[in-house]
Design a protein around this motif. Structure first.
Motif, PDB file in Angstrom:
ATOM      1  N   ALA A  65      43.900  43.998  47.931  1.00 25.83           N
ATOM      2  CA  ALA A  65      44.941  43.676  46.955  1.00 25.83           C
ATOM      3  C   ALA A  65      44.350  42.971  45.737  1.00 25.83           C
ATOM      4  N   PHE A  66      43.319  42.163  45.963  1.00 26.31           N
ATOM      5  CA  PHE A  66      42.682  41.502  44.823  1.00 26.31           C
ATOM      6  C   PHE A  66      41.952  42.510  43.951  1.00 26.31           C
ATOM      7  N   SER A  72      43.422  46.217  37.271  1.00 23.02           N
ATOM      8  CA  SER A  72      44.436  46.293  36.225  1.00 23.02           C
ATOM      9  C   SER A  72      44.247  45.194  35.179  1.00 23.02           C
ATOM     10  N   VAL A  73      44.118  43.959  35.649  1.00 22.69           N
ATOM     11  CA  VAL A  73      44.046  42.817  34.733  1.00 22.69           C
ATOM     12  C   VAL A  73      42.831  42.896  33.823  1.00 22.69           C
ATOM     13  N   ILE A  74      41.746  43.479  34.303  1.00 23.60           N
ATOM     14  CA  ILE A  74      40.527  43.556  33.499  1.00 23.60           C
ATOM     15  C   ILE A  74      40.762  44.380  32.233  1.00 23.60           C
ATOM     16  N   CYS A  75      41.806  45.217  32.238  1.00 26.28           N
ATOM     17  CA  CYS A  75      42.128  46.042  31.068  1.00 26.28           C
ATOM     18  C   CYS A  75      43.016  45.303  30.063  1.00 26.28           C
ATOM     19  N   ILE A  92      40.607  32.279  46.555  1.00 29.85           N
ATOM     20  CA  ILE A  92      40.891  33.065  47.759  1.00 29.85           C
ATOM     21  C   ILE A  92      39.671  33.189  48.672  1.00 29.85           C
ATOM     22  N   ARG A  93      38.516  32.776  48.168  1.00 25.83           N
ATOM     23  CA  ARG A  93      37.338  32.792  49.037  1.00 25.83           C
ATOM     24  C   ARG A  93      37.575  31.916  50.258  1.00 25.83           C
TER      25      ARG A  93
END
Length: 290
Positions: A65-66, A72-75, A92-93
């Protein structure tokens, strides 16, 4: 130690992922990283170095999910996106459940950015309009030895989505060569292969008969009886109109919708169809039996 990371296109996600993996493997805190575009103060630090080398022995597992979120967010066009994604990765690590915590401001903001990019991709798939341009010369000595028709399109997205949506167009228009140019990125599809480069000014692709086809199609599907201007503009925002050949017809069609609807109503048949009498008789018989 402050690390300066420069992420350039194309391949934004891959470059961010490789740097993030190395930095996280070296246990570099988010506060000790300057991502290009997220800060203009990098030159103020005396101890700035490149990211640590890739650590092949460091195993890093993250939820699927990450990866979907990051892709998406990188765009997104927000220059802070690289650092925001790394900050969430750092969280989240040790606490994977944090990814689903929508009450977390960082997670919430990234989810909004993800949704915005997905919507931008949807609009690009719907509103790219190709025009035929001069073909490339044949590629002698290769499997691509036939001259293919070649098309060009200009599109103005809000985000860096041309590279992300390119596979969609490659699948749909795989039998032709094409260019999709945007201010942020340019995608080339030649001989069945994709190639990317930074964007620039709008090329002159001219016009062709396809423009008239789009106008004809739009005229025929326009239904004045179902016209809802706000809903239409939500699906086809005005910012896209200047690059859509059919959009020049919209103001006139909206202005004439009421008169056109009046004529449609006036032309409606007033005589009931033949089957109406039979239906009426059947209903009368049922009523008598009741």
């Amino acid at each position: 130690m402050i690390y300066l990371v420069q992420i350039e296109q194309p391949g934004l996600f891959g470059k961010w992922r490789d740097n993030a993996r190395s930095l996280l493997g070296a246990d570099v805190h988010p506060d000790n990283i300057i991502w290009k575009g997220t800060s203009s103060t990098g030159e103020l630090f005396d101890s700035v170095t490149a990211p640590p080398p890739k650590m092949p022995d460091a195993e890093l597992r993250v939820p699927k999910a990450f990866l979907s979120l990051a892709n998406s967010v990188i765009c997104h066009n927000d220059p802070q996106r690289f650092g925001m994604l790394y900050a969430l990765l750092w969280k989240i690590r040790s606490a994977p459940a944090k990814l689903g915590d929508v009450s977390d401001p960082l997670v919430s903001q990234l989810r909004v950015m993800e949704k915005t990019v997905r919507r931008d991709c949807h609009k690009m798939k719907a509103f790219v309009r190709f025009r035929e341009i001069d073909p490339l010369p044949p590629c002698d000595g290769t499997e691509h030895n036939q001259t293919r028709r070649r098309f060009g399109a200009w599109f103005e997205p809000d985000h860096y989505i041309a590279e992300r949506t390119a596979p969609f167009f490659a699948r749909r228009f795989g039998d032709m060569d094409w260019i999709i140019a945007t201010p942020q990125q340019i995608v080339h599809f030649e001989g069945g292969k994709l190639r990317h480069e930074p964007g620039g000014e709008r090329p002159d692709f001219g016009t062709d008969a396809t423009d008239d086809l789009w106008r004809t199609y739009f005229t025929h599907i326009f239904n004045p009886a179902r016209l809802k201007v706000k809903a239409m503009q939500s699906e086809m925002p005005k910012k896209y109109w200047k690059n859509l050949p059919e959009a020049a017809l919209i103001p006139g069609m909206i202005a004439g919708a009421e008169e056109r609807l009046r004529k449609m109503r006036a032309a409606e048949p007033t005589v009931a169809p033949a089957r109406a009498a039979k239906v009426k008789a059947i209903n009368r018989q049922r009523a008598d039996k009741a």
